[in-house]
Design a protein around this motif. Sequence first.
Motif, PDB file in Angstrom:
ATOM      1  N   TYR A 124      -9.321   2.696   9.867  1.00 58.43           N
ATOM      2  CA  TYR A 124      -9.649   4.139   9.781  1.00 58.43           C
ATOM      3  C   TYR A 124      -8.604   4.844   8.914  1.00 58.43           C
ATOM      4  O   TYR A 124      -7.419   4.482   8.924  1.00 58.43           O
ATOM      5  N   VAL A 125      -9.090   5.813   8.199  1.00 58.50           N
ATOM      6  CA  VAL A 125      -8.207   6.717   7.433  1.00 58.50           C
ATOM      7  C   VAL A 125      -8.462   8.135   7.946  1.00 58.50           C
ATOM      8  O   VAL A 125      -9.571   8.664   7.806  1.00 58.50           O
ATOM      9  N   LYS A 126      -7.401   8.737   8.537  1.00 60.04           N
ATOM     10  CA  LYS A 126      -7.531  10.064   9.129  1.00 60.04           C
ATOM     11  C   LYS A 126      -6.681  11.079   8.347  1.00 60.04           C
ATOM     12  O   LYS A 126      -5.508  10.824   8.062  1.00 60.04           O
ATOM     13  N   SER A 127      -7.304  12.161   8.010  1.00 63.98           N
ATOM     14  CA  SER A 127      -6.571  13.257   7.355  1.00 63.98           C
ATOM     15  C   SER A 127      -5.903  14.131   8.413  1.00 63.98           C
ATOM     16  O   SER A 127      -6.529  14.510   9.420  1.00 63.98           O
ATOM     17  N   TRP A 148      -3.179   6.034   8.336  1.00 67.20           N
ATOM     18  CA  TRP A 148      -4.061   4.872   8.237  1.00 67.20           C
ATOM     19  C   TRP A 148      -3.919   4.056   9.516  1.00 67.20           C
ATOM     20  O   TRP A 148      -2.814   3.711   9.949  1.00 67.20           O
ATOM     21  N   LYS A 187       0.849  -1.199   0.000  1.00 70.72           N
ATOM     22  CA  LYS A 187       0.000   0.000   0.000  1.00 70.72           C
ATOM     23  C   LYS A 187       0.886   1.252   0.000  1.00 70.72           C
ATOM     24  O   LYS A 187       1.984   1.258   0.563  1.00 70.72           O
ATOM     25  N   PRO A 230      -3.830  10.352  15.498  1.00 72.63           N
ATOM     26  CA  PRO A 230      -4.789   9.509  14.772  1.00 72.63           C
ATOM     27  C   PRO A 230      -5.385   8.407  15.637  1.00 72.63           C
ATOM     28  O   PRO A 230      -6.553   8.024  15.443  1.00 72.63           O
ATOM     29  N   GLU A 286      -1.852  11.955   5.521  1.00 71.99           N
ATOM     30  CA  GLU A 286      -2.879  10.998   5.920  1.00 71.99           C
ATOM     31  C   GLU A 286      -2.260   9.973   6.871  1.00 71.99           C
ATOM     32  O   GLU A 286      -1.049   9.714   6.825  1.00 71.99           O
ATOM     33  N   SER A 314      -9.374   8.032  16.394  1.00 78.37           N
ATOM     34  CA  SER A 314     -10.085   6.856  15.898  1.00 78.37           C
ATOM     35  C   SER A 314     -10.799   6.108  17.003  1.00 78.37           C
ATOM     36  O   SER A 314     -11.942   5.649  16.834  1.00 78.37           O
ATOM     37  N   VAL A 345       0.650   5.051   1.243  1.00 78.22           N
ATOM     38  CA  VAL A 345      -0.126   6.001   2.067  1.00 78.22           C
ATOM     39  C   VAL A 345       0.161   7.424   1.580  1.00 78.22           C
ATOM     40  O   VAL A 345       1.322   7.834   1.498  1.00 78.22           O
ATOM     41  N   ILE A 371      -7.203  -2.171   7.000  1.00 79.33           N
ATOM     42  CA  ILE A 371      -7.210  -0.729   7.301  1.00 79.33           C
ATOM     43  C   ILE A 371      -8.574  -0.386   7.870  1.00 79.33           C
ATOM     44  O   ILE A 371      -9.594  -0.466   7.178  1.00 79.33           O
TER      45      ILE A 371
END
Length: 297
Positions: free
Chosen positions: A40-43, A12, A4, A72, A10, A76, A6, A38
């Motif tokens: 949660y994806v946090k900006s 993950w 992956k 993050p 961001e 989350s 990222v 994965i």
Amino acid sequence: MIIKFVPQQEAWIVERMGRFSRVLVPGLQILMPLLDRIKYVKSLKEVAIEIPSQNNVTLDLDGVLYYRVVDPYKASYGVEDAEFSVAQLAQTTMRAEIGQMTLDRTLAERAHLNANIVEAINTAAADWGIQCLRYEIRDIHPPEKVVESMHQQVSAERTKRAQILESEGSRQAAINVAEGLKQSTILQSEADKAEQINKASGEAEAILLRAQASAEGIRRIADAITNSPGGHNAVSLTVADKYVDAFAQLAKETNTLILPATANDAAGMVAQALTVYDSINSKRGLTQGQVVGAPRT
């Protein structure tokens, strides 16, 4: 093996077998199939959310909240919906802060109000991994009656300032006029003083000159009478002429006359006047002779 990539800014959140495993940072990342997923994806970028209009009895106001995720993991697992939670926290904090302030302070101290809201949100959202950067009150909508009262207050304040400025102008104008009159009076008095001094000096000088002229005239007449041939006869003639002229002027000045018993005898009156003059002249000559011929002791 799962590869992956990222993206930048961001984070993950990876769970392994349903349990938190790690946070993937930007770049190339490898996951184990079937075990890792994965969750949660946090900006990590700054996010702006609109805070809906809030009715606080006397005010309707809305704002904009700027925040970002700093942790993050907490964002989350510390809260179910971070954005919704922050928005609700901003609304309740805004109501609490506005409730502690008067309407005038709310309108005049927006910067202070914004700072208080940011501080309160950061204190409560620290466990959520979220940092509130700033809060801006966008619009404030007072009730119509309040707006009307504010307009009246502004108009009254402007009228007050205009009246104050007008009164200050009138006061300054009166002061200027008074100062002008004062200076004019002072200058006029100084001019009058100088004029009186000059006039008095001129009159004194004129009197002195007239006295000097009279003295010089008398001295010359006396010299002419004493040292010139026929001076005695000229004086006699002058005395007689003045004597007759004086009686002539009496009839012109008044109806009441005081005349000597021999007024009809003009020759006798002239002779009498000359006799007086000769008597005075003889006494003067005798006195001078005595002074000149007096024996020395």
